[in-house]
Design an enzyme around this catalytic site. Structure first.
Site, PDB file in Angstrom:
ATOM      1  N   TYR A 339     -44.317  86.040   4.357  1.00  0.00           N
ATOM      2  CA  TYR A 339     -44.480  85.961   2.913  1.00  0.00           C
ATOM      3  C   TYR A 339     -45.188  84.660   2.519  1.00  0.00           C
ATOM      4  O   TYR A 339     -44.932  83.609   3.093  1.00  0.00           O
ATOM      5  CB  TYR A 339     -43.110  86.041   2.221  1.00  0.00           C
ATOM      6  N   GLU A 373     -40.074  83.759  -5.798  1.00  0.00           N
ATOM      7  CA  GLU A 373     -40.590  84.678  -4.780  1.00  0.00           C
ATOM      8  C   GLU A 373     -39.976  84.451  -3.408  1.00  0.00           C
ATOM      9  O   GLU A 373     -39.889  85.353  -2.596  1.00  0.00           O
ATOM     10  CB  GLU A 373     -42.108  84.469  -4.635  1.00  0.00           C
ATOM     11  N   LYS A 434     -56.387  92.806   4.314  1.00  0.00           N
ATOM     12  CA  LYS A 434     -55.130  92.559   3.638  1.00  0.00           C
ATOM     13  C   LYS A 434     -54.678  93.794   2.856  1.00  0.00           C
ATOM     14  O   LYS A 434     -55.470  94.450   2.195  1.00  0.00           O
ATOM     15  CB  LYS A 434     -55.284  91.399   2.657  1.00  0.00           C
TER      16      LYS A 434
HETATM   17  P1  ATP Z   1     -51.486  90.759   4.643  1.00  0.00           P
HETATM   18  O1  ATP Z   1     -51.187  89.883   3.470  1.00  0.00           O
HETATM   19  O2  ATP Z   1     -52.725  90.394   5.327  1.00  0.00           O
HETATM   20  O3  ATP Z   1     -51.372  92.212   4.286  1.00  0.00           O
HETATM   21  P2  ATP Z   1     -48.815  90.871   5.567  1.00  0.00           P
HETATM   22  O4  ATP Z   1     -48.743  92.339   5.379  1.00  0.00           O
HETATM   23  O5  ATP Z   1     -48.062  90.302   6.682  1.00  0.00           O
HETATM   24  O6  ATP Z   1     -50.319  90.424   5.715  1.00  0.00           O
HETATM   25  P3  ATP Z   1     -48.084  90.784   2.745  1.00  0.00           P
HETATM   26  O7  ATP Z   1     -48.706  92.113   2.593  1.00  0.00           O
HETATM   27  O8  ATP Z   1     -48.512  89.691   1.842  1.00  0.00           O
HETATM   28  O9  ATP Z   1     -48.333  90.154   4.217  1.00  0.00           O
HETATM   29  O10 ATP Z   1     -46.505  90.960   2.686  1.00  0.00           O
HETATM   30  C1  ATP Z   1     -45.672  89.828   2.626  1.00  0.00           C
HETATM   31  C2  ATP Z   1     -44.643  89.864   3.728  1.00  0.00           C
HETATM   32  O11 ATP Z   1     -43.670  90.885   3.462  1.00  0.00           O
HETATM   33  C3  ATP Z   1     -45.176  90.223   5.106  1.00  0.00           C
HETATM   34  O12 ATP Z   1     -45.762  89.123   5.737  1.00  0.00           O
HETATM   35  C4  ATP Z   1     -43.971  90.751   5.821  1.00  0.00           C
HETATM   36  O13 ATP Z   1     -43.157  89.720   6.331  1.00  0.00           O
HETATM   37  C5  ATP Z   1     -43.253  91.477   4.696  1.00  0.00           C
HETATM   38  N1  ATP Z   1     -43.668  92.884   4.661  1.00  0.00           N
HETATM   39  C6  ATP Z   1     -44.717  93.408   4.005  1.00  0.00           C
HETATM   40  N2  ATP Z   1     -44.782  94.739   4.162  1.00  0.00           N
HETATM   41  C7  ATP Z   1     -43.743  95.072   4.956  1.00  0.00           C
HETATM   42  C8  ATP Z   1     -43.248  96.281   5.483  1.00  0.00           C
HETATM   43  N3  ATP Z   1     -43.848  97.443   5.230  1.00  0.00           N
HETATM   44  N4  ATP Z   1     -42.155  96.243   6.278  1.00  0.00           N
HETATM   45  C9  ATP Z   1     -41.537  95.076   6.545  1.00  0.00           C
HETATM   46  N5  ATP Z   1     -41.953  93.901   6.062  1.00  0.00           N
HETATM   47  C10 ATP Z   1     -43.038  93.884   5.274  1.00  0.00           C
HETATM   48 MG    MG Z   2     -49.674  88.462   3.161  1.00  0.00          MG
HETATM   49 MG    MG Z   3     -49.661  93.332   3.943  1.00  0.00          MG
HETATM   50 MG    MG Z   4     -48.506  88.086   0.150  1.00  0.00          MG
END
Ligand code: ATP
Ligand code: MG
Ligand code: MG
Ligand code: MG
Length: 504
Positions: A339, A373, A434
């Site tokens: 996050y 957050e 992303k």
């Molecule tokens: P990106 O931002 O490049 O998509 P990411 O998916 O890791 O990378 P976010 O989409 O910003 O990051 O989501 C924030 C965080 O929430 C993730 O890094 C992860 O730890 C958690 N998260 C997001 N989607 C899921 C999911 N489907 N299942 C479990 N954890 C999730």
């Molecule tokens: Mg992310």
């Molecule tokens: Mg993501």
């Molecule tokens: Mg994010």
């Protein structure tokens, strides 16, 4: 001392010269409770600690001062070097109190951690947040009385406080949120308060050759993951996106490298295939949790209750995670997330121009405070402790300060992070575009459909979401209702009716 969970994850503390009646300890966070009482001169301290089995690790006492700490430190080894010739303090709370002895309020400028702290000293109540305010801290101060808690709802019945240099909480007159990276020094007799900033995001930008920048990010993130991983097997909430995949890969490469990973999705949308690629690559014990969209939406009140956030966009990001934490079972897990990486890296910014990218980074770094957050309460409603390596103070300082051309480069967003992780993840993961957690889980679209099905016109959906979340906040935070008693559908009906009648 990062054991499986911090000694305490929250507290309600009352410093009184007025002898008033104690508040009921109302928390969304699960946890055992221990009551700590101390008298210093003419004031009493009563603290209810939310603890994980060893509450004594969460407080320290010396020279008539008591320190209470919810959370943990990540630069303990570095801090101990500042305390030569002393018996080495055992707990993080003892380290902070020893530093407070030497530096007073300036001790908090030294800390890299995830914590909220209170120091009760004769005539003084000192309240401190970490650099990011990642463990929220609320205060109600009046002459002869300082009440503080890691959840605003615990101060709901506080008698009116006087204004302090902090953000008022919606619907709770006299209760304020201590800003991120701030120490409030309250004079207990008068309730007046001085504020010291202990951290601010850098407005300056650094240039670095590509390889140097990628190496610096890799090392900083490696350290941040290592110090957060704890003694048991950490659990990484994994989407398969670059942010969480990087955390999972680095956690798996530690010396004692076992990790678990878990992904959530709904019947409508998930990133299971993407997460599986990562889990297979790093050899984690991986689990998939499918939460029906209807159940997900029923968790909206719980999300607002946990995050104490009245902002609909943020609540939409936090909803799928809250629903997942409530489904995990096996309480007491140490959860690492990806996050927050997008904030200093401008990951949400889907276009190529550098001025706009840095403008977005500046804006987001100026406005994150108070949105909660990063709050640990989201996972604490399921009995777990969560921590976010990208918002480690050193990682964040580095990421914020890199010049925009390192963040957006060679046509890729978050370039420097992708370059930093190129050696530990498969190429397809390193270059994966992303996808926001609210998108990949179908959360945003389900919430939208709930509203359009109730008759909200498409162009009013955003506004209606804001109204629903604010109404939920008023019910479960300011109104003291338990989220199990609040029906999302009923709140949607109320908001829809109000919109239709033009009331708001
Ligand atoms: P990106 O931002 O490049 O998509 P990411 O998916 O890791 O990378 P976010 O989409 O910003 O990051 O989501 C924030 C965080 O929430 C993730 O890094 C992860 O730890 C958690 N998260 C997001 N989607 C899921 C999911 N489907 N299942 C479990 N954890 C999730
Ligand atoms: Mg992310
Ligand atoms: Mg993501
Ligand atoms: Mg994010």
């Amino acid at each position: 001392m990062v054991a499986n969970l911090p000694p305490a994850t929250g507290f309600l503390a009352e410093i009184r010269q007025d002898g008033g009646r104690p508040l009921a300890p109302v928390f969304a966070s699960l946890g055992r409770r221990a009551t700590l009482r101390k008298r210093t001169g003419d004031q009493s301290l009563r603290t209810v600690l939310l603890h994980s089995g060893a509450p004594d690790g969460a407080h320290a006492h010396a020279r008539g001062r008591t320190l209470v700490l919810a959370g943990e430190l990540y630069n303990r080894a570095e801090l101990l070097r500042l305390l030569p010739g002393r018996a080495l303090p055992g707990s993080d709370a003892a380290v902070v109190l020893a530093l407070f002895d030497l530096y007073d309020v300036h001790a908090f400028r030294l800390l890299n951690g995830r914590f909220a702290a209170l120091v009760a000293a004769p005539g003084r109540a000192v309240l401190a947040t970490d650099h990011a305010g990642s463990v929220p801290l609320y205060v109600s101060a009046a002459p002869g009385r300082v009440l503080a808690a890691t959840e605003a709802k615990a101060l709901r019945d506080a008698p009116g406080g006087r204004p302090v240099a902090a953000r008022p909480v919606r619907g709770l007159p006299g209760t304020h949120q201590v800003p991120a990276g701030t120490v409030l020094d309250v004079d207990v007799a008068t309730g007046t308060c001085g504020a010291h900033r202990t951290w601010a995001p850098s407005p300056a930008r650094r240039t670095m050759p590509e390889e140097e920048a990628a190496g610096a990010v890799r090392r900083a993130l490696e350290r941040a993951v290592r110090v957060r991983a704890g003694e048991g097997t950490p659990l990484v909430v994994l989407s398969g996106g670059i942010d969480s995949s990087g955390v999972a890969a680095l956690a798996a490469r530690r010396a004692a490298g076992r990790i678990d990973t878990v992904s959530m999705g709904t019947e409508e949308a998930h990133e299971f295939a993407q997460a599986r690629v990562v889990a297979a690559h790093i050899g984690s014990a991986h689990r998939e949790v499918t939460i029906p969209a209807a159940e997900l939406l029923r968790r909206l009140p719980h999300t607002v209750w946990a995050a104490e956030c009245p902002d609909a966009d943020i609540v939409e990001y936090l909803l799928p995670l809250t629903a997942l934490y409530l489904r995990l079972g096996d309480p007491g897990r140490r959860v690492l997330t990806g996050y927050g990486a997008d904030i200093p890296l401008g990951g949400m910014h889907r276009e190529d121009r550098l001025p706009e990218l840095d403008t977005a980074v500046c804006r987001d770094m100026d406005t994150f405070d108070g949105l909660n957050e990063m709050t640990p309460v989201l996972s604490a409603v399921g009995g777990h402790w969560s921590t976010h390596p990208y918002w480690d103070r050193d990682v964040l300082d580095l990421l914020v300060s890199l010049e925009a051309g390192l963040k957006r480069r060679h046509g890729r967003d978050k370039w420097v992070l992708r370059a930093a992780l190129a050696g530990v993840l498969p190429h397809e993961v390193v270059v994966r575009p992303k996808l926001g957690v609210h998108e990949g889980s179908g959360t945003a679209s389900s919430f939208t459909r709930l509203l359009t099905d109730a008759g909200v016109p498409g162009d009013r959906v955003r506004h209606a979401k804001a109204l629903v979340v604010r109404e939920l906040f008023d019910l479960v935070v300011a109104g003291g209702r338990h989220p199990d008693e609040v029906v999302t559908g009923a709140v949607v009906e109320l908001v829809t009716a109000r919109l239709a009648s033009g009331t708001r």
